[in-house]
Design an enzyme around this catalytic site. Structure first.
Site, mmCIF file in Angstrom:
data_model
loop_
_atom_site.group_PDB
_atom_site.id
_atom_site.type_symbol
_atom_site.label_atom_id
_atom_site.label_comp_id
_atom_site.label_asym_id
_atom_site.label_seq_id
_atom_site.Cartn_x
_atom_site.Cartn_y
_atom_site.Cartn_z
ATOM 1 N N HIS A 57 0.864 -1.138 0.048
ATOM 2 C CA HIS A 57 -0.101 0.103 0.073
ATOM 3 C C HIS A 57 0.752 1.185 -0.041
ATOM 4 O O HIS A 57 0.493 2.318 0.392
ATOM 5 C CB HIS A 57 -0.920 -0.031 1.137
ATOM 6 C CG HIS A 57 -1.809 -1.060 1.477
ATOM 7 N ND1 HIS A 57 -2.360 -1.635 0.357
ATOM 8 C CD2 HIS A 57 -1.764 -2.041 2.417
ATOM 9 C CE1 HIS A 57 -3.151 -2.872 0.869
ATOM 10 N NE2 HIS A 57 -2.844 -2.977 2.323
ATOM 11 N N HIS A 220 -7.100 -4.860 -1.096
ATOM 12 C CA HIS A 220 -6.439 -6.018 -1.106
ATOM 13 C C HIS A 220 -6.767 -6.968 -2.218
ATOM 14 O O HIS A 220 -6.662 -8.168 -2.257
ATOM 15 C CB HIS A 220 -6.446 -6.752 0.212
ATOM 16 C CG HIS A 220 -6.126 -5.942 1.291
ATOM 17 N ND1 HIS A 220 -7.035 -5.348 2.230
ATOM 18 C CD2 HIS A 220 -4.771 -5.811 2.037
ATOM 19 C CE1 HIS A 220 -6.410 -4.620 3.037
ATOM 20 N NE2 HIS A 220 -4.983 -4.946 3.141
#
Lengths: 332, 332
Positions: A57, A220
């Protein structure tokens, strides 16, 4: 097919952390054993701030370590929580005797491991408070059942306002409180045109038809409940904005903080089109973008998509947002 | 296939510029007619700095407008030079009576249009100097024939050091001189695993085999002279670093400024691996990374690849690099 720039995929996270800290030698230091990044000169005399979660991320979270924001960021494997032991050591490293606020995105593994670490750190006389970030409107359930809303790009806001409150000298309860208030009032919607590809894999996490857009996607590679037809930049922006405006029910005259966030594979020209439509739409609704970030801050590997986060601003949140910050990914 | 977040592809650049400036209302202003971005509060009492070129390389150039760097950035269509008329108006807007340095990447169209604009601006009593950036080692020709080396990521360095020299109050000739000195000593090598895709197109600019890497690629999708086998992050970094070190012939003990630059579709974990290898290799060679940037600063749409720029640092260049800067894409 996407080929990654990687050595051994199993060593990707420790190697990337090493490279990141080598690139910021005056600002950052690495605990290689527990895979956390901390300020090179630890702050004292203030509440500590730790965050972290799965990798993939970036720049979240290690990119936000520095004066005005985090003290420590701890990294799990790609899309996997750091262990409770890692979080424990990171939490202790963030403490200078004034307690530690743990900022945690709402995912089962992260919440569990931060909670365990928080409890155990009490044995070392480290007081902790957890601030849960759960801004993802796509996972809101009317009945409040299940794991609740996921945590996504509002994490940047929570880390920033808590960081500023801690620098101001606010105490543990107050820093946690303002973080919770920001988290409670921010909402995010995301869409993807292409899923991200795990380092070492060759195929993206899911496939979409040429005329499909995944609306309400997670960071995700979680699929969304809805697939909608592909459309223009303005139309895609509206798909994110309409449910946010409906949920937030903002009064005319409200100023918002907006984050137009690329999910990894989205280029600046594209994000600027989303920002343009956002400004036009909010202006038409009698609202204003008081503050904004436009860039790739909370990514999902190379996912091609965008998320939009809105939070109404009040005087305190604006002051904390505007306070000075010096981190690799955010400086003013 | 890549689908772009775009409205009308022909309106992409003006719409994106509008969105960009709307996102930075306190800092930036737009001349919509001539498609240039300038500081909201024009600087006075210093040499002006203008740069620009084709779009698709964001955050270059408009992301570097602000105190300590550019006064004005002018945008052509994707991968196309702005017109001489645009550059003329941008150059005049950058002038506050102390002359204007034009920073130009070495491409035929850009050089031509900036040169014409520089000549015509003399009619309006605007003195100009051109600084040409030509750092791309892959296009070096032993005999110096042809258009010469292309300008790539060293543009960020030249814009930064000229910006700092101008803020210091150096005169037109001195600001141009330090820019030329930086440009002359910086070299870049680039590679791509996947070409970028034009907004509105569905296929990338060129196709590569699964085991091929394009070594020496340009930032407009220009193919390279060489295709080499795909390899690890360390191996890919060495492919960039070896020819740079051979060309620069740095003495042991030299500190360099390094830019590890993503070309658009490269994620931070990947760039951090390249940075790690760079630090290890330079350390082994008795050199040091004195300063560095790691991120996507000079892109080629969503090209998946990386460029590496090295420039030896001396006291003056280090001072100018370290000087304060406040722009959307670079702030310290």
């Amino acid at each position: 097919m996407r080929r990654s720039i990687v050595n051994d995929p199993d060593q990707l996270v420790p190697e990337a952390l090493e490279g990141f800290v080598l690139s910021h030698p005056a600002r950052l230091a690495l605990d290689a054993e527990h895979r956390f990044v901390r300020r090179a000169e630890p702050a004292t005399g203030k509440v500590g701030l730790v965050s972290g979660g799965g990798s993939g991320h970036e720049p979240l979270h290690a990119g936000f370590v520095g004066p005005g924001m985090l003290d420590v960021a701890v990294a799990g494997a790609v899309f996997a929580s750091p262990t409770a032991l890692q979080v424990l050591e990171a939490t202790k490293a963030a403490d200078s005797g004034h307690g530690v606020v743990q900022i945690v995105k709402n995912y089962t593994g992260d919440v569990l491991n931060f909670r365990i670490a928080g409890e155990i750190s009490g044995d070392d006389q480290v007081e902790t408070e957890i601030v849960l970030v759960d801004d993802d409107l796509a996972t809101d359930t009317a009945d409040g059942g299940g794991p609740g809303r996921r945590g996504t790009a509002a994490t940047v806001i929570v880390e920033k306002v808590c960081g500023a409150a801690a620098e101001e000298g606010q105490d543990l309860a107050a820093v946690a409180e303002v973080g919770r208030r920001a988290a409670a009032s921010a909402r995010t919607m995301s869409l993807a045109l292409t899923a991200g590809t795990h380092p070492g894999d060759e195929e993206p996490q899911f496939a979409l038809g040429d005329d499909e857009v995944e609306l309400g996607v997670g960071i995700h590679g979680e699929r969304a409940a809805r697939r909608v037809p592909f459309t223009s930049a303005d139309g895609l922006t509206d798909l994110l904005l309409d449910p946010l405006l409906e949920e937030l029910g903002l009064e005319r005259g409200t100023e918002v903080l907006a984050i137009v966030n690329g999910l990894g594979g989205t280029y600046p020209l594209e994000l600027n089109l989303v920002a343009r439509r956002l400004h036009h739409r909010l202006g038409d609704a009698g609202l204003a973008v008081g503050r904004s970030l436009v860039g790739s801050y909370v990514t999902s590997l190379d996912m091609h998509g965008v998320s939009l986060t809105l939070m109404p601003l009040d005087e305190e949140l604006r002051r904390l947002w505007d306070a000075p910050v010096q981190t690799p990914a955010l400086t003013w």
